[in-house]
Scaffold this active site. Structure first.
Site, mmCIF file in Angstrom:
data_model
loop_
_atom_site.group_PDB
_atom_site.id
_atom_site.type_symbol
_atom_site.label_atom_id
_atom_site.label_comp_id
_atom_site.label_asym_id
_atom_site.label_seq_id
_atom_site.Cartn_x
_atom_site.Cartn_y
_atom_site.Cartn_z
ATOM 1 C CB SER A 130 -0.860 -0.028 1.277
ATOM 2 O OG SER A 130 -1.455 1.216 1.533
ATOM 3 C CE1 TYR A 143 -3.750 -2.020 5.449
ATOM 4 C CE2 TYR A 143 -3.023 0.221 4.985
ATOM 5 C CZ TYR A 143 -3.425 -1.014 4.544
ATOM 6 O OH TYR A 143 -3.491 -1.281 3.200
#
Length: 171
Positions: A130, A143
């Site tokens: 990501s 995350y």
């Protein structure tokens, strides 16, 4: 044979369909296959899989290879979760799920596919990260850490695998 985790929805689903439409044999693994049950292709092998379970992961890849009579050529390590929160307020249960799915799940996939690729001296592993794997974002706490880990894992594996005809890419 292409193995795709997180294959029932989102990027995983589209990846699986794309390669199946190109004629590749595709093993689709996801913890919840309900979102892809409507798509049936003769070159699909579908199996429910929780990537956090290393033994089940190995068995699932064994089954896919046996089903198609082919070794794994590519692995798309896409399964992941994204519960967001700040360190002070996010439930540590979410931390465990994030690390177990996004980091250990990726490692389990590598464990299930990389040794096979070493034996055949070819293959390609694609690890889904990501933008959060390179920069930080508000409310992304753990995350971000998991996606940074995916980048580090990919970089190290690329260094190890390069001399054996195996490519490693981070998406």
């Amino acid at each position: 044979l292409i193995v795709v985790t997180g294959a029932a929805s989102g990027i995983g689903r589209e990846t699986a369909i794309f390669f199946a439409d190109k004629g590749y044999k595709v093993a689709l693994f996801d913890i919840d296959m309900s979102q892809i049950n409507d798509v049936n292709k003769p070159n699909f092998f579908k199996r429910t899989l929780d990537v956090r379970n290393r033994d089940d992961f190995v068995k699932a890849v064994d089954e896919a290879e046996e089903h198609f009579g082919l070794p794994v050529d590519a692995f798309f390590n896409i399964a992941g979760i994204m519960p967001l929160g700040e360190f002070a307020t996010q439930d540590p249960v979410d931390w465990d799920r994030l690390v177990d799915t996004n980091v250990k799940g990726a490692l389990n996939g590598i464990y299930a596919t990389y040794p096979r690729m070493l034996k055949q001296k070819r293959g390609h592993i694609f690890n889904m990260s990501s933008m959060a794997g390179r920069k930080i974002f508000d409310n992304h706490g753990v995350y971000v850490a998991t996606k940074h880990a995916v980048h580090a894992i990919s970089d190290q594996l690329r260094k190890e695998a390069g001399g054996f005809g195996i490519c490693v890419s981070t998406i």
